[in-house]
Design a protein around this motif. Structure first.
Motif, PDB file in Angstrom:
ATOM      1  N   ILE A 126      -3.223  -4.092  55.218  1.00 13.42           N
ATOM      2  CA  ILE A 126      -4.118  -2.936  55.332  1.00 13.42           C
ATOM      3  C   ILE A 126      -3.885  -2.170  56.640  1.00 13.42           C
ATOM      4  O   ILE A 126      -3.652  -2.772  57.694  1.00 13.42           O
ATOM      5  CB  ILE A 126      -5.599  -3.372  55.169  1.00 13.42           C
ATOM      6  N   GLY A 127      -3.917  -0.831  56.550  1.00 16.42           N
ATOM      7  CA  GLY A 127      -3.768   0.027  57.726  1.00 16.42           C
ATOM      8  C   GLY A 127      -5.065   0.756  58.040  1.00 16.42           C
ATOM      9  O   GLY A 127      -6.005   0.723  57.244  1.00 16.42           O
ATOM     10  N   ASN A 128      -5.095   1.437  59.186  1.00 14.27           N
ATOM     11  CA  ASN A 128      -6.341   2.113  59.588  1.00 14.27           C
ATOM     12  C   ASN A 128      -6.770   3.188  58.599  1.00 14.27           C
ATOM     13  O   ASN A 128      -7.961   3.335  58.315  1.00 14.27           O
ATOM     14  CB  ASN A 128      -6.223   2.700  61.002  1.00 14.27           C
ATOM     15  N   HIS A 129      -5.804   3.920  58.021  1.00 14.14           N
ATOM     16  CA  HIS A 129      -6.170   4.956  57.046  1.00 14.14           C
ATOM     17  C   HIS A 129      -6.768   4.342  55.778  1.00 14.14           C
ATOM     18  O   HIS A 129      -7.573   4.986  55.105  1.00 14.14           O
ATOM     19  CB  HIS A 129      -4.951   5.808  56.685  1.00 14.14           C
ATOM     20  N   ASP A 130      -6.380   3.119  55.458  1.00 15.97           N
ATOM     21  CA  ASP A 130      -6.934   2.452  54.271  1.00 15.97           C
ATOM     22  C   ASP A 130      -8.372   2.006  54.496  1.00 15.97           C
ATOM     23  O   ASP A 130      -9.040   1.561  53.557  1.00 15.97           O
ATOM     24  CB  ASP A 130      -6.076   1.228  53.899  1.00 15.97           C
ATOM     25  N   LEU A 131      -8.835   2.091  55.742  1.00 16.17           N
ATOM     26  CA  LEU A 131     -10.194   1.620  56.078  1.00 16.17           C
ATOM     27  C   LEU A 131     -11.179   2.766  56.261  1.00 16.17           C
ATOM     28  O   LEU A 131     -12.344   2.546  56.564  1.00 16.17           O
ATOM     29  CB  LEU A 131     -10.137   0.781  57.374  1.00 16.17           C
ATOM     30  N   VAL A 132     -10.720   3.989  56.076  1.00 22.23           N
ATOM     31  CA  VAL A 132     -11.605   5.149  56.203  1.00 22.23           C
ATOM     32  C   VAL A 132     -12.625   5.130  55.061  1.00 22.23           C
ATOM     33  O   VAL A 132     -12.300   4.744  53.941  1.00 22.23           O
ATOM     34  CB  VAL A 132     -10.769   6.453  56.150  1.00 22.23           C
ATOM     35  N   GLY A 133     -13.848   5.537  55.365  1.00 27.64           N
ATOM     36  CA  GLY A 133     -14.893   5.615  54.331  1.00 27.64           C
ATOM     37  C   GLY A 133     -15.126   4.249  53.697  1.00 27.64           C
ATOM     38  O   GLY A 133     -15.406   3.281  54.389  1.00 27.64           O
ATOM     39  N   ASN A 134     -14.962   4.165  52.378  1.00 25.20           N
ATOM     40  CA  ASN A 134     -15.126   2.888  51.681  1.00 25.20           C
ATOM     41  C   ASN A 134     -13.781   2.258  51.332  1.00 25.20           C
ATOM     42  O   ASN A 134     -13.673   1.440  50.424  1.00 25.20           O
ATOM     43  CB  ASN A 134     -15.966   3.092  50.411  1.00 25.20           C
ATOM     44  N   GLY A 135     -12.734   2.652  52.090  1.00 26.05           N
ATOM     45  CA  GLY A 135     -11.387   2.171  51.820  1.00 26.05           C
ATOM     46  C   GLY A 135     -11.236   0.654  51.849  1.00 26.05           C
ATOM     47  O   GLY A 135     -10.463   0.094  51.082  1.00 26.05           O
ATOM     48  N   ARG A 136     -12.005  -0.001  52.735  1.00 25.45           N
ATOM     49  CA  ARG A 136     -11.904  -1.463  52.825  1.00 25.45           C
ATOM     50  C   ARG A 136     -12.223  -2.102  51.472  1.00 25.45           C
ATOM     51  O   ARG A 136     -11.529  -3.016  51.022  1.00 25.45           O
ATOM     52  CB  ARG A 136     -12.860  -1.979  53.905  1.00 25.45           C
ATOM     53  N   GLU A 137     -13.259  -1.606  50.823  1.00 26.06           N
ATOM     54  CA  GLU A 137     -13.648  -2.146  49.516  1.00 26.06           C
ATOM     55  C   GLU A 137     -12.631  -1.759  48.441  1.00 26.06           C
ATOM     56  O   GLU A 137     -12.301  -2.551  47.566  1.00 26.06           O
ATOM     57  CB  GLU A 137     -15.041  -1.638  49.139  1.00 26.06           C
ATOM     58  N   ALA A 138     -12.146  -0.510  48.520  1.00 25.03           N
ATOM     59  CA  ALA A 138     -11.151  -0.047  47.538  1.00 25.03           C
ATOM     60  C   ALA A 138      -9.874  -0.890  47.659  1.00 25.03           C
ATOM     61  O   ALA A 138      -9.313  -1.340  46.655  1.00 25.03           O
ATOM     62  CB  ALA A 138     -10.844   1.429  47.749  1.00 25.03           C
ATOM     63  N   TYR A 139      -9.424  -1.112  48.908  1.00 27.23           N
ATOM     64  CA  TYR A 139      -8.207  -1.891  49.144  1.00 27.23           C
ATOM     65  C   TYR A 139      -8.361  -3.310  48.586  1.00 27.23           C
ATOM     66  O   TYR A 139      -7.456  -3.838  47.926  1.00 27.23           O
ATOM     67  CB  TYR A 139      -7.883  -1.936  50.641  1.00 27.23           C
ATOM     68  N   GLN A 140      -9.523  -3.921  48.864  1.00 29.32           N
ATOM     69  CA  GLN A 140      -9.742  -5.292  48.389  1.00 29.32           C
ATOM     70  C   GLN A 140      -9.742  -5.346  46.862  1.00 29.32           C
ATOM     71  O   GLN A 140      -9.263  -6.318  46.273  1.00 29.32           O
ATOM     72  CB  GLN A 140     -11.045  -5.851  48.962  1.00 29.32           C
ATOM     73  N   HIS A 141     -10.302  -4.322  46.241  1.00 30.54           N
ATOM     74  CA  HIS A 141     -10.361  -4.273  44.781  1.00 30.54           C
ATOM     75  C   HIS A 141      -8.953  -4.076  44.198  1.00 30.54           C
ATOM     76  O   HIS A 141      -8.578  -4.729  43.224  1.00 30.54           O
ATOM     77  CB  HIS A 141     -11.278  -3.117  44.368  1.00 30.54           C
ATOM     78  N   ILE A 142      -8.180  -3.186  44.801  1.00 31.77           N
ATOM     79  CA  ILE A 142      -6.886  -2.806  44.231  1.00 31.77           C
ATOM     80  C   ILE A 142      -5.777  -3.764  44.673  1.00 31.77           C
ATOM     81  O   ILE A 142      -4.975  -4.204  43.856  1.00 31.77           O
ATOM     82  CB  ILE A 142      -6.548  -1.349  44.602  1.00 31.77           C
ATOM     83  N   PHE A 143      -5.727  -4.088  45.960  1.00 39.51           N
ATOM     84  CA  PHE A 143      -4.673  -4.978  46.453  1.00 39.51           C
ATOM     85  C   PHE A 143      -5.173  -6.418  46.594  1.00 39.51           C
ATOM     86  O   PHE A 143      -4.655  -7.307  45.945  1.00 39.51           O
ATOM     87  CB  PHE A 143      -4.099  -4.447  47.773  1.00 39.51           C
TER      88      PHE A 143
END
Lengths: 275, 206
Positions: A126-143
């Motif tokens: 995960i990168g910093n841009h992936d953590l913007v907004g609700n990205g942390r949850e999206a990343y965990q769901h997708i990756f």
């Protein structure tokens, strides 16, 4: 007669059904909405399973592609895939974070739609841009997990979240309590590699954890190197003059990636490929 | 819970209208309305503005220009946190076709929207980033849309002459971030179809 009638009815319904499925896909509740078809979820676990399905003999040399920062570079992603698919003898590709630009599920899907055309599996951190907004949850769901490790061939790979600024430098990212036991135990591998997005030399790394992180790497047995993205510029060096090599990738936009070969206890060779 | 509240709010607006005492109507000339009273209510899903979004709006220029204010809701399980969205839509519909005695079709609507999302997890705390660290806003979105609708025209309210219409509408839209992505990939890396969102809704004129 009735079967013909049924067939006719179905041929009428089929386009409508296709439209309905496409429509449901487009019924976006918010840009932060991360509902996606199942094939775009849990990708880390699926790609590790694909990798493990083609085991490498324990004594063999391991070769993989290293790149980073795919964010918004979709034209380049297509060319990268074409180029990487021509590389002989590679086992997988690593993307050092910033998969997305805005931390949105649609972007992560768009990147996967490109990278799933690779003939080898790919893995991300995960990168910093992936953590913007609700990205942390999206990343965990997708990756999948933000911190994880796996062993392939004779090498242990540990990938972790070092995007301290996205957590407002809360003193917990990178999670050293998770990392230290990972570094101490090679899980049967001969050597290890650590991958994260923000390098410890960068201002976006939590300053309170910089030296403890660097020290943990220095003490890690069999560490070949630590790898990062974020800078959009490829470098190989030992910035802390402590014998630990740090490798930084280009972004997709620089149209250059690394073919990395590791063997022996801590031997490595890195070749830059322009596409 | 918020969905219920929203539905309640919409119903209350209807009820307040229905329950207006007879003398109120007597003092208002037939067909006139207080300027602030919304001319229509809307309830929609999708379009990036909520799993459910409801609100009210006004019409101008013989219903060709409309503006809606919506409050939307997305549950945590679809976005990682419970989101509340406040949106403003402005739409222009040049053609109104009376296709039957009680049916009107608006084949083409073009418009834009602004939305603000409350409740995102990593929300740019004060001092978290240097100025322009990210060029885009996490919570503020601008978008464009095109759409159409079908309207059922019921008989006007006898006492006041106010219209009663019920419409079903659809909108295809996109937002600033998706459009920026498209513009940055002009060699076909992203297709127009990948940028689109769909909204489906109901509109009641009263």
């Amino acid at each position: 007669m009735s079967s013909l009638f049924t067939l006719r009815r179905w041929t009428r319904i089929a386009p409508a059904a296709a439209l309905l499925v496409a429509g449901c896909d487009m019924l976006e509740f918010s840009p932060n909405d991360y509902r996606l078809p199942e094939e775009f979820t849990n990708l880390t676990q699926k790609n590790i399973a694909k990798l493990q399905a083609k085991p490498l003999a324990a004594t063999d040399t391991l070769r993989f592609v290293f790149t980073g920062d795919s964010q918004q570079f979709y034209d380049e992603a297509e060319d990268l895939v074409t180029s990487v698919n021509q590389q002989p003898g590679i086992s997988f590709m690593l993307v050092a974070g910033d998969i997305s630009d805005f931390g949105l599920a649609r972007e992560m899907r768009w990147v996967d739609e490109k990278l799933r055309k690779l003939t080898v599996p790919y893995l991300t951190v995960i990168g910093n841009h992936d953590l913007v907004g609700n990205g942390r949850e999206a990343y965990q769901h997708i990756f999948g997990a933000l911190d994880y490790s796996f062993v392939y061939g004779d090498t242990k790979f540990t990938l972790l979240d070092t995007n301290g600024r996205e957590y407002n430098f809360n003193g917990q990212i990178p999670n050293l309590n998770w990392l230290r036991p990972q570094l101490a135990n090679l899980d049967g591998a001969r050597r290890q590699v650590v991958i994260s997005h923000v390098p410890p030399t960068n201002d976006d790394f939590d300053p309170a954890l910089r030296m403890p992180y660097v020290q943990a790497l220095r003490e890690a047995p069999g560490l070949v190197f630590e790898m990062n993205g974020h800078n959009h510029q490829s470098t190989i060096g030992q910035p802390f003059n402590d014998g630990v090599t740090y490798v930084n990738s280009d972004a997709f936009s620089e149209r250059r990636y690394m073919v990395v070969t590791v063997w022996g206890d801590r031997e490595f060779r890195i070749k830059q490929v322009t596409f | 819970m918020k969905t219920l509240l929203l539905a309640g709010l919409l119903f209350a607006t209807f009820a307040a209208h229905a329950a207006a005492p007879p003398d109120t109507i007597a003092t208002t000339p037939a067909g006139a309305r207080q300027w602030f009273r919304p001319q229509h209510l809307v309830l929609q899903t999708g379009g990036g503005l909520g799993m459910v979004a409801g609100g009210a709006g006004y019409s101008f220029l013989k219903d060709r220009l409309e503006t809606d204010i919506l409050i939307g809701y997305v549950p945590e399980r679809y976005a990682g946190s419970t989101l509340t969205l406040a949106s403003l839509k402005v739409m222009y519909s040049p053609f109104h076709l009376r296709v039957a005695e009680q049916v009107q079709v608006v084949p083409f609507t073009i418009g834009g929207y602004f939305s603000y999302t409350h409740g995102t997890l990593n929300d740019e705390l004060k001092g978290q980033y240097s100025k322009d660290y990210y060029w885009f806003s996490t919570d503020t979105r601008y978008g464009a849309l095109v759409g159409g609708r079908v309207t059922y025209l019921a008989a006007p309210v006898a006492a006041t002459g106010l219209p009663r219409k019920l419409s079903l509408y659809y909108e295809l839209g996109s937002n600033d971030l998706y459009i920026a992505t498209y513009l940055n990939n002009r060699n076909g890396g992203i297709g127009v179809g990948q940028l689109l969102t769909l909204a489906l809704g109901v509109k009641a004129d009263l």
